[in-house]
Design a protein around this motif. Structure first.
Motif, PDB file in Angstrom:
ATOM      1  N   THR A 201      -0.783   7.217   1.091  1.00  0.00           N
ATOM      2  CA  THR A 201      -0.631   8.342   2.018  1.00  0.00           C
ATOM      3  C   THR A 201       0.049   7.909   3.312  1.00  0.00           C
ATOM      4  O   THR A 201       0.922   8.613   3.838  1.00  0.00           O
ATOM      5  CB  THR A 201      -1.995   8.968   2.329  1.00  0.00           C
ATOM      6  OG1 THR A 201      -2.576   9.451   1.113  1.00  0.00           O
ATOM      7  CG2 THR A 201      -1.863  10.132   3.303  1.00  0.00           C
ATOM      8  N   LEU A 202      -0.315   6.745   3.828  1.00  0.00           N
ATOM      9  CA  LEU A 202       0.298   6.261   5.060  1.00  0.00           C
ATOM     10  C   LEU A 202       1.787   5.971   4.876  1.00  0.00           C
ATOM     11  O   LEU A 202       2.582   6.155   5.791  1.00  0.00           O
ATOM     12  CB  LEU A 202      -0.424   4.998   5.546  1.00  0.00           C
ATOM     13  CG  LEU A 202      -1.874   5.185   6.013  1.00  0.00           C
ATOM     14  CD1 LEU A 202      -2.474   3.848   6.414  1.00  0.00           C
ATOM     15  CD2 LEU A 202      -1.949   6.172   7.178  1.00  0.00           C
ATOM     16  N   ARG A 203       2.167   5.509   3.693  1.00  0.00           N
ATOM     17  CA  ARG A 203       3.575   5.198   3.422  1.00  0.00           C
ATOM     18  C   ARG A 203       4.396   6.436   3.067  1.00  0.00           C
ATOM     19  O   ARG A 203       5.515   6.618   3.538  1.00  0.00           O
ATOM     20  CB  ARG A 203       3.689   4.187   2.271  1.00  0.00           C
ATOM     21  CG  ARG A 203       3.501   2.740   2.686  1.00  0.00           C
ATOM     22  CD  ARG A 203       3.718   1.836   1.483  1.00  0.00           C
ATOM     23  NE  ARG A 203       5.074   1.951   0.965  1.00  0.00           N
ATOM     24  CZ  ARG A 203       6.065   1.113   1.247  1.00  0.00           C
ATOM     25  NH1 ARG A 203       5.849   0.097   2.077  1.00  0.00           N
ATOM     26  NH2 ARG A 203       7.258   1.277   0.718  1.00  0.00           N
ATOM     27  N   MET A 204       3.815   7.296   2.221  1.00  0.00           N
ATOM     28  CA  MET A 204       4.588   8.386   1.627  1.00  0.00           C
ATOM     29  C   MET A 204       4.359   9.742   2.292  1.00  0.00           C
ATOM     30  O   MET A 204       5.070  10.701   2.011  1.00  0.00           O
ATOM     31  CB  MET A 204       4.255   8.501   0.129  1.00  0.00           C
ATOM     32  CG  MET A 204       4.531   7.232  -0.660  1.00  0.00           C
ATOM     33  SD  MET A 204       6.264   6.726  -0.568  1.00  0.00           S
ATOM     34  CE  MET A 204       7.042   8.083  -1.470  1.00  0.00           C
ATOM     35  N   HIS A 205       3.323   9.829   3.132  1.00  0.00           N
ATOM     36  CA  HIS A 205       2.972  11.103   3.771  1.00  0.00           C
ATOM     37  C   HIS A 205       2.723  12.193   2.730  1.00  0.00           C
ATOM     38  O   HIS A 205       3.144  13.339   2.891  1.00  0.00           O
ATOM     39  CB  HIS A 205       4.052  11.536   4.774  1.00  0.00           C
ATOM     40  CG  HIS A 205       3.994  10.760   6.049  1.00  0.00           C
ATOM     41  ND1 HIS A 205       4.509  11.220   7.232  1.00  0.00           N
ATOM     42  CD2 HIS A 205       3.472   9.554   6.332  1.00  0.00           C
ATOM     43  CE1 HIS A 205       4.310  10.331   8.184  1.00  0.00           C
ATOM     44  NE2 HIS A 205       3.681   9.309   7.651  1.00  0.00           N
ATOM     45  N   GLN A 206       2.025  11.787   1.675  1.00  0.00           N
ATOM     46  CA  GLN A 206       1.592  12.696   0.625  1.00  0.00           C
ATOM     47  C   GLN A 206       0.201  12.276   0.168  1.00  0.00           C
ATOM     48  O   GLN A 206      -0.193  11.122   0.357  1.00  0.00           O
ATOM     49  CB  GLN A 206       2.544  12.666  -0.580  1.00  0.00           C
ATOM     50  CG  GLN A 206       3.952  13.166  -0.301  1.00  0.00           C
ATOM     51  CD  GLN A 206       4.849  13.035  -1.516  1.00  0.00           C
ATOM     52  OE1 GLN A 206       4.427  12.586  -2.571  1.00  0.00           O
ATOM     53  NE2 GLN A 206       6.096  13.421  -1.362  1.00  0.00           N
ATOM     54  N   ILE A 207      -0.527  13.214  -0.425  1.00  0.00           N
ATOM     55  CA  ILE A 207      -1.829  12.902  -1.017  1.00  0.00           C
ATOM     56  C   ILE A 207      -1.631  12.657  -2.498  1.00  0.00           C
ATOM     57  O   ILE A 207      -0.971  13.448  -3.185  1.00  0.00           O
ATOM     58  CB  ILE A 207      -2.826  14.055  -0.803  1.00  0.00           C
ATOM     59  CG1 ILE A 207      -3.030  14.330   0.690  1.00  0.00           C
ATOM     60  CG2 ILE A 207      -4.158  13.746  -1.482  1.00  0.00           C
ATOM     61  CD1 ILE A 207      -3.747  13.242   1.438  1.00  0.00           C
ATOM     62  N   ALA A 208      -2.178  11.564  -3.009  1.00  0.00           N
ATOM     63  CA  ALA A 208      -2.072  11.253  -4.429  1.00  0.00           C
ATOM     64  C   ALA A 208      -3.455  10.961  -4.987  1.00  0.00           C
ATOM     65  O   ALA A 208      -4.403  10.676  -4.246  1.00  0.00           O
ATOM     66  CB  ALA A 208      -1.155  10.043  -4.654  1.00  0.00           C
ATOM     67  N   SER A 209      -3.582  11.021  -6.295  1.00  0.00           N
ATOM     68  CA  SER A 209      -4.824  10.622  -6.948  1.00  0.00           C
ATOM     69  C   SER A 209      -4.934   9.099  -6.903  1.00  0.00           C
ATOM     70  O   SER A 209      -3.965   8.393  -6.599  1.00  0.00           O
ATOM     71  CB  SER A 209      -4.844  11.093  -8.400  1.00  0.00           C
ATOM     72  OG  SER A 209      -3.905  10.354  -9.170  1.00  0.00           O
ATOM     73  N   GLY A 214      -2.342   3.859  -7.525  1.00  0.00           N
ATOM     74  CA  GLY A 214      -2.340   2.533  -8.129  1.00  0.00           C
ATOM     75  C   GLY A 214      -1.033   2.229  -8.843  1.00  0.00           C
ATOM     76  O   GLY A 214      -0.493   1.120  -8.730  1.00  0.00           O
ATOM     77  N   GLU A 215      -0.522   3.194  -9.569  1.00  0.00           N
ATOM     78  CA  GLU A 215       0.751   3.007 -10.267  1.00  0.00           C
ATOM     79  C   GLU A 215       1.897   2.818  -9.274  1.00  0.00           C
ATOM     80  O   GLU A 215       2.804   2.012  -9.504  1.00  0.00           O
ATOM     81  CB  GLU A 215       1.020   4.201 -11.175  1.00  0.00           C
ATOM     82  CG  GLU A 215       0.086   4.248 -12.382  1.00  0.00           C
ATOM     83  CD  GLU A 215       0.257   5.504 -13.200  1.00  0.00           C
ATOM     84  OE1 GLU A 215       0.822   6.484 -12.666  1.00  0.00           O
ATOM     85  OE2 GLU A 215      -0.170   5.500 -14.372  1.00  0.00           O
ATOM     86  N   TYR A 216       1.840   3.545  -8.187  1.00  0.00           N
ATOM     87  CA  TYR A 216       2.840   3.385  -7.136  1.00  0.00           C
ATOM     88  C   TYR A 216       2.784   1.965  -6.569  1.00  0.00           C
ATOM     89  O   TYR A 216       3.827   1.314  -6.386  1.00  0.00           O
ATOM     90  CB  TYR A 216       2.592   4.402  -6.028  1.00  0.00           C
ATOM     91  CG  TYR A 216       3.367   4.166  -4.756  1.00  0.00           C
ATOM     92  CD1 TYR A 216       4.694   4.560  -4.644  1.00  0.00           C
ATOM     93  CD2 TYR A 216       2.765   3.549  -3.665  1.00  0.00           C
ATOM     94  CE1 TYR A 216       5.412   4.334  -3.479  1.00  0.00           C
ATOM     95  CE2 TYR A 216       3.466   3.312  -2.496  1.00  0.00           C
ATOM     96  CZ  TYR A 216       4.787   3.710  -2.405  1.00  0.00           C
ATOM     97  OH  TYR A 216       5.492   3.484  -1.240  1.00  0.00           O
ATOM     98  N   ALA A 217       1.572   1.478  -6.315  1.00  0.00           N
ATOM     99  CA  ALA A 217       1.414   0.149  -5.727  1.00  0.00           C
ATOM    100  C   ALA A 217       1.942  -0.942  -6.648  1.00  0.00           C
ATOM    101  O   ALA A 217       2.546  -1.919  -6.182  1.00  0.00           O
ATOM    102  CB  ALA A 217      -0.054  -0.102  -5.395  1.00  0.00           C
TER     103      ALA A 217
END
Length: 273
Positions: A201-209, A214-217
């Motif tokens: 959220t801090l990086r993308m300015h979006q809420i994710a599950s 985890g997949e993004y990371a």
């Protein structure tokens, strides 16, 4: 109404809930919204709760709260999982924070008459951007505005209080959190994906599950952290076989990764300042 979008088990629980509500007072609830992991498309019938926001025109009476306690007890006995967890607010409450009056809520098997459970910008953001309306107007049509800067500030505060404390306690040689992180995959998944979700959220300015974060990371963090991330994602998705031969190494990787992400989040905070 978007009940058809829900898993049959979740749909059955909600329909039973409204059957009991309507037997008591048909017009008690005017709006009912699902948010959290279900709305984000990352729910587990074993791990996830049914997070809800129930909306009425006026504050509920003591009699209403007492009846809701009975209703939730019946639901819990019939359907132990997934659990209904939620808050009872008015239309005027939606989107409010510090100026919010305490409201009834149901959490961990207890009906509470008054509190501020889940009163935070994340709740209101999830509701408006991805909330599933079971009853009432579409979530994106609800009359309140989102303040993204406020949400980011809260997340940095959460990072330096809750998550710092969680990691510190889990790093001790002997503590309840340390033992949980060693022997419980639930604790590993909670810590690894919980702080990863904040990082996303801090990086993308979006809420994710959690799983999405985890997949993004995995796509951006050093390879040494991929194993503990995949282990956590697998657990979230019901895959029981561990990728680790040693729980001690898994605990070490989890702590190392959480400290790494903690520092990465602080870099983002410094850049923001």
């Amino acid at each position: 109404m978007q009940l058809d979008k829900l898993d049959p088990r979740i749909r059955q629980i909600i329909m039973e809930y409204f059957t009991l509500i309507n037997l008591y007072k048909p017009d008690l609830i005017e709006g009912f919204y699902i948010y959290g992991s279900i709305a984000l498309g990352d729910y587990s019938l074993v791990l996830s709760d049914i997070d809800f926001i129930a909306v009425s025109s006026d504050r509920l009476t003591n009699e209403d709260v007492a009846m809701l306690r009975e209703i939730h007890d019946k639901i819990r006995k019939t359907y132990p999982a997934p659990a209904l967890e939620g808050i009872y607010v008015t239309w005027d409450d939606l989107g409010k924070l510090s100026e919010m009056e305490p409201y009834p809520y149901y959490h961990e098997g207890q009906m509470n008459a008054s509190g501020l459970f889940e009163c935070n910008p994340v709740t209101w953001h999830e509701l408006k951007t991805c909330g599933i309306n079971v009853l009432g107007p579409a979530a994106n049509e609800l009359h309140y505005e989102l303040d993204w800067n406020q949400l980011i500030a809260l997340m940095h505060q959460n990072l330096n209080t809750y998550w710092l404390g969680w990691i510190t306690q889990s790093s001790k040689l002997v503590s309840s959190k340390s033992l949980a992180l060693l022997f419980s995959i639930d604790a590993v998944e909670w810590g690894v994906l919980g702080i990863t979700r904040l990082y996303y959220t801090l990086r993308m300015h979006q809420i994710a599950s959690k799983a999405q974060a985890g997949e993004y990371a995995i796509g951006i963090v050093p390879e040494r952290w991929h194993l503990v991330l995949q282990e956590s994602i697998n657990h979230r998705r019901g895959i029981k076989k561990s990728l680790y031969r040693s729980v001690w190494r898994r605990r070490s990787d989890a702590l190392g990764y959480m400290n790494y992400i903690l520092n990465e989040c602080r870099k983002l905070e410094d850049n923001r300042a």
